[in-house]
Design a protein around this motif. Structure first.
Motif, mmCIF file in Angstrom:
data_model
loop_
_atom_site.group_PDB
_atom_site.id
_atom_site.type_symbol
_atom_site.label_atom_id
_atom_site.label_comp_id
_atom_site.label_asym_id
_atom_site.label_seq_id
_atom_site.Cartn_x
_atom_site.Cartn_y
_atom_site.Cartn_z
ATOM 1 N N ALA A 186 0.820 -1.209 0.000
ATOM 2 C CA ALA A 186 0.000 0.000 0.000
ATOM 3 C C ALA A 186 0.861 1.269 0.000
ATOM 4 O O ALA A 186 0.336 2.374 -0.115
ATOM 5 N N GLY A 187 2.185 1.117 0.142
ATOM 6 C CA GLY A 187 3.074 2.268 0.144
ATOM 7 C C GLY A 187 3.345 2.852 1.519
ATOM 8 O O GLY A 187 3.897 3.941 1.645
ATOM 9 N N PHE A 188 2.968 2.115 2.569
ATOM 10 C CA PHE A 188 3.209 2.569 3.935
ATOM 11 C C PHE A 188 4.719 2.691 4.155
ATOM 12 O O PHE A 188 5.481 1.823 3.723
ATOM 13 N N PRO A 189 5.196 3.750 4.824
ATOM 14 C CA PRO A 189 6.642 3.930 5.017
ATOM 15 C C PRO A 189 7.291 2.728 5.714
ATOM 16 O O PRO A 189 6.836 2.296 6.771
ATOM 17 N N ALA A 190 8.359 2.213 5.119
ATOM 18 C CA ALA A 190 9.023 1.014 5.634
ATOM 19 C C ALA A 190 9.641 1.222 7.004
ATOM 20 O O ALA A 190 9.774 0.271 7.768
ATOM 21 N N ASP A 191 10.002 2.447 7.328
ATOM 22 C CA ASP A 191 10.660 2.706 8.609
ATOM 23 C C ASP A 191 9.677 3.094 9.710
ATOM 24 O O ASP A 191 10.071 3.515 10.789
ATOM 25 N N GLU A 192 8.372 2.944 9.445
ATOM 26 C CA GLU A 192 7.348 3.275 10.432
ATOM 27 C C GLU A 192 6.449 2.075 10.656
ATOM 28 O O GLU A 192 6.525 1.082 9.948
ATOM 29 N N ALA A 193 5.566 2.192 11.658
ATOM 30 C CA ALA A 193 4.608 1.140 11.980
ATOM 31 C C ALA A 193 3.276 1.799 12.325
ATOM 32 O O ALA A 193 3.246 2.972 12.713
ATOM 33 N N PRO A 194 2.171 1.065 12.178
ATOM 34 C CA PRO A 194 0.902 1.627 12.660
ATOM 35 C C PRO A 194 1.050 1.986 14.131
ATOM 36 O O PRO A 194 1.811 1.342 14.863
ATOM 37 N N GLU A 195 0.331 3.010 14.560
ATOM 38 C CA GLU A 195 0.485 3.459 15.940
ATOM 39 C C GLU A 195 -0.822 4.001 16.492
ATOM 40 O O GLU A 195 -1.770 4.259 15.751
ATOM 41 N N ARG A 196 -0.823 4.186 17.800
ATOM 42 C CA ARG A 196 -1.979 4.743 18.494
ATOM 43 C C ARG A 196 -2.333 6.086 17.861
ATOM 44 O O ARG A 196 -1.457 6.857 17.497
ATOM 45 N N LEU A 197 -3.623 6.333 17.737
ATOM 46 C CA LEU A 197 -4.204 7.541 17.162
ATOM 47 C C LEU A 197 -4.202 7.571 15.642
ATOM 48 O O LEU A 197 -4.700 8.520 15.056
ATOM 49 N N ASP A 198 -3.653 6.537 14.973
ATOM 50 C CA ASP A 198 -3.952 6.369 13.555
ATOM 51 C C ASP A 198 -5.434 6.039 13.487
ATOM 52 O O ASP A 198 -6.066 5.715 14.515
ATOM 53 N N THR A 199 -6.019 6.102 12.320
ATOM 54 C CA THR A 199 -7.413 5.705 12.171
ATOM 55 C C THR A 199 -7.525 4.631 11.107
ATOM 56 O O THR A 199 -6.658 4.513 10.226
ATOM 57 N N LEU A 200 -8.582 3.850 11.206
ATOM 58 C CA LEU A 200 -8.905 2.836 10.208
ATOM 59 C C LEU A 200 -10.337 3.075 9.753
ATOM 60 O O LEU A 200 -11.225 3.272 10.593
ATOM 61 N N VAL A 201 -10.549 3.064 8.464
ATOM 62 C CA VAL A 201 -11.895 3.115 7.926
ATOM 63 C C VAL A 201 -12.271 1.671 7.604
ATOM 64 O O VAL A 201 -11.650 1.030 6.760
ATOM 65 N N ILE A 202 -13.281 1.178 8.329
ATOM 66 C CA ILE A 202 -13.734 -0.207 8.194
ATOM 67 C C ILE A 202 -15.216 -0.170 7.840
ATOM 68 O O ILE A 202 -16.024 0.351 8.612
ATOM 69 N N SER A 203 -15.552 -0.690 6.673
ATOM 70 C CA SER A 203 -16.950 -0.688 6.205
ATOM 71 C C SER A 203 -17.554 0.716 6.282
ATOM 72 O O SER A 203 -18.687 0.896 6.714
ATOM 73 N N GLY A 204 -16.777 1.721 5.890
ATOM 74 C CA GLY A 204 -17.243 3.099 5.866
ATOM 75 C C GLY A 204 -17.231 3.821 7.202
ATOM 76 O O GLY A 204 -17.567 4.992 7.275
ATOM 77 N N ARG A 205 -16.833 3.151 8.246
ATOM 78 C CA ARG A 205 -16.835 3.730 9.596
ATOM 79 C C ARG A 205 -15.405 4.028 10.049
ATOM 80 O O ARG A 205 -14.536 3.157 9.987
ATOM 81 N N VAL A 206 -15.169 5.266 10.498
ATOM 82 C CA VAL A 206 -13.844 5.656 10.968
ATOM 83 C C VAL A 206 -13.674 5.205 12.413
ATOM 84 O O VAL A 206 -14.502 5.516 13.269
ATOM 85 N N ARG A 207 -12.583 4.475 12.662
ATOM 86 C CA ARG A 207 -12.311 3.946 13.999
ATOM 87 C C ARG A 207 -10.899 4.325 14.392
ATOM 88 O O ARG A 207 -10.008 4.412 13.551
ATOM 89 N N ASN A 208 -10.683 4.545 15.677
ATOM 90 C CA ASN A 208 -9.377 4.958 16.192
ATOM 91 C C ASN A 208 -8.545 3.764 16.632
ATOM 92 O O ASN A 208 -9.051 2.849 17.275
ATOM 93 N N VAL A 209 -7.265 3.798 16.317
ATOM 94 C CA VAL A 209 -6.338 2.771 16.789
ATOM 95 C C VAL A 209 -5.968 3.100 18.228
ATOM 96 O O VAL A 209 -5.442 4.164 18.518
ATOM 97 N N GLU A 210 -6.291 2.199 19.135
ATOM 98 C CA GLU A 210 -5.952 2.363 20.552
ATOM 99 C C GLU A 210 -4.618 1.711 20.879
ATOM 100 O O GLU A 210 -3.849 2.229 21.676
ATOM 101 N N TYR A 211 -4.376 0.555 20.297
ATOM 102 C CA TYR A 211 -3.124 -0.171 20.490
ATOM 103 C C TYR A 211 -2.686 -0.736 19.148
ATOM 104 O O TYR A 211 -3.515 -1.189 18.371
ATOM 105 N N ALA A 212 -1.394 -0.726 18.895
ATOM 106 C CA ALA A 212 -0.818 -1.353 17.705
ATOM 107 C C ALA A 212 0.393 -2.147 18.173
ATOM 108 O O ALA A 212 1.419 -1.585 18.528
ATOM 109 N N THR A 213 0.238 -3.447 18.198
ATOM 110 C CA THR A 213 1.273 -4.317 18.750
ATOM 111 C C THR A 213 1.938 -5.124 17.638
ATOM 112 O O THR A 213 1.265 -5.913 16.966
#
Length: 109
Positions: A65-92
């Motif tokens: 998807a082109g996500f930066p190789a030197d980064e990782a998903p993190e808290r406060l990123d968002t995910l759009v799932i089935s049209g609904r915006v949701r907040n990332v609380e934990y990314a392990t």
């Protein structure tokens, strides 16, 4: 099982059974496929609330998807799932040996 084998297995399963989501990180949107599931009643507690979801992301999907190789998903990123915006609380990150083979996210909202 080697990290490469584990990642290949995850990638096959996500390709066959995953759903399309959009990860929004640092103002950029990355469409990719992921596993999304709700938590069962017995899993509620210890920071997990009713309505939260577990999302499994593959490093392969992130790279495609082109996500930066030197980064990782993190808290406060968002995910759009089935049209609904949701907040990332934990990314392990889940590692096998020294390689990250998946990311487990807890999303809310």
């Amino acid at each position: 099982m080697s990290p490469a084998d584990a990642l290949a297995m995850l990638d096959r399963q996500i390709a066959e059974n995953g759903q399309t989501v959009t990860l929004q990180h640092d103002g950029v949107s990355y469409p990719l496929r992921a596993f999304v599931r709700g938590y069962s009643p017995r899993e509620i507690g210890n920071g997990i609330q009713q309505g939260d979801s577990k999302v499994v992301l593959s490093p392969t999907e992130l790279a495609a998807a082109g996500f930066p190789a030197d980064e990782a998903p993190e808290r406060l990123d968002t995910l759009v799932i089935s049209g609904r915006v949701r907040n990332v609380e934990y990314a392990t990150p889940v590692e096998l040996g020294d390689a990250v083979v998946r990311y487990d996210l807890l999303v809310r909202g």
